[in-house]
Motif scaffolding. Structure first.
Motif, short mmCIF file in Angstrom:
data_model
loop_
_atom_site.label_atom_id
_atom_site.label_comp_id
_atom_site.label_asym_id
_atom_site.label_seq_id
_atom_site.Cartn_x
_atom_site.Cartn_y
_atom_site.Cartn_z
N UNK A 56 0.86 -1.18 0.00
CA UNK A 56 0.00 0.00 0.00
C UNK A 56 0.89 1.23 0.00
N UNK A 57 0.80 2.03 -1.05
CA UNK A 57 1.67 3.20 -1.21
C UNK A 57 0.86 4.39 -1.69
N UNK A 58 1.42 5.58 -1.52
CA UNK A 58 0.78 6.81 -1.99
C UNK A 58 1.19 7.12 -3.42
N UNK A 59 0.34 7.88 -4.10
CA UNK A 59 0.63 8.32 -5.46
C UNK A 59 1.97 9.06 -5.51
N UNK A 60 2.64 8.91 -6.64
CA UNK A 60 3.90 9.62 -6.85
C UNK A 60 5.11 8.90 -6.28
N UNK A 61 4.91 7.96 -5.39
CA UNK A 61 6.02 7.21 -4.80
C UNK A 61 6.40 6.06 -5.73
N UNK A 62 7.52 5.44 -5.45
CA UNK A 62 7.88 4.23 -6.18
C UNK A 62 7.57 3.02 -5.30
N UNK A 63 7.49 1.86 -5.92
CA UNK A 63 7.21 0.63 -5.18
C UNK A 63 8.07 -0.48 -5.74
N UNK A 91 8.03 0.60 -20.35
CA UNK A 91 8.20 1.99 -19.89
C UNK A 91 7.52 2.18 -18.53
N UNK A 92 8.21 2.89 -17.64
CA UNK A 92 7.69 3.18 -16.31
C UNK A 92 8.06 2.17 -15.25
N UNK A 93 8.79 1.12 -15.64
CA UNK A 93 9.18 0.07 -14.71
C UNK A 93 10.68 -0.18 -14.82
N UNK A 148 8.09 2.97 -11.04
CA UNK A 148 8.80 4.21 -10.79
C UNK A 148 7.94 5.33 -10.21
N UNK A 149 6.71 5.46 -10.66
CA UNK A 149 5.84 6.51 -10.13
C UNK A 149 4.42 5.97 -10.08
N UNK A 150 3.94 5.74 -8.87
CA UNK A 150 2.62 5.14 -8.70
C UNK A 150 1.50 6.12 -9.03
N UNK A 181 -0.54 -8.09 -4.45
CA UNK A 181 -1.58 -7.07 -4.62
C UNK A 181 -0.98 -5.70 -4.30
N UNK A 182 -1.18 -4.75 -5.23
CA UNK A 182 -0.69 -3.38 -5.04
C UNK A 182 -1.91 -2.47 -5.04
N UNK A 183 -2.02 -1.63 -4.02
CA UNK A 183 -3.13 -0.68 -3.96
C UNK A 183 -2.58 0.73 -3.81
N UNK A 184 -2.99 1.60 -4.72
CA UNK A 184 -2.62 3.01 -4.68
C UNK A 184 -3.92 3.81 -4.61
N UNK A 185 -4.21 4.40 -3.47
CA UNK A 185 -5.47 5.15 -3.38
C UNK A 185 -5.45 6.38 -4.26
#
Length: 108
Positions: A12-19, A59-61, A78-80, A97-101
């Motif tokens: 569970x991560x916030x927008x704009x962060x990487x995972x 792209x993006x990974x 790179x950018x959620x 499972x990845x969740x980005x609110x």
């Protein structure tokens, strides 16, 4: 299966962060890991793959590490964005499972 391992089980991560998420296996003679995401609509989207120690991300990974038995392949988003929310699959086997609110909804 017990020959394939993932870390973490959920993210569970916030927008704009990487995972980052990892996949490892102990299948002798197998040197390839393919990464996919399964959207909320159940379609599979290819994110890239790793053969031996070379990653081929879309792209993006980023994909790095070692896809050989005993090694670990790491997928980095790179950018959620809210569109990053999905179930990520890697072969052989498991899923993460990845969740980005999304942004908060405002009612007027």
């Amino acid at each position: 299966t017990d020959k394939v391992h993932q870390n973490p089980a959920a993210l569970y991560k916030k927008q704009g962060k990487s995972a980052k998420m990892e996949c490892s296996h102990s299948i002798s003679g197998y040197d390839r890991i393919l990464w996919y995401k399964q959207s909320n609509y159940r379609e599979f989207v290819f994110l890239g793959y790793m053969t031996a120690k070379t990653g081929f991300p879309e792209a993006g990974f980023d994909i790095e590490g070692d896809a050989n038995a005993g090694g670990t392949s790491t997928l980095t988003i790179n950018q959620l964005t809210p569109n990053s929310s999905a179930v990520k699959h890697h072969t052989p086997g498991d899923r993460v499972r990845v969740h980005v609110p999304g942004p908060p909804q405002v009612s007027l």
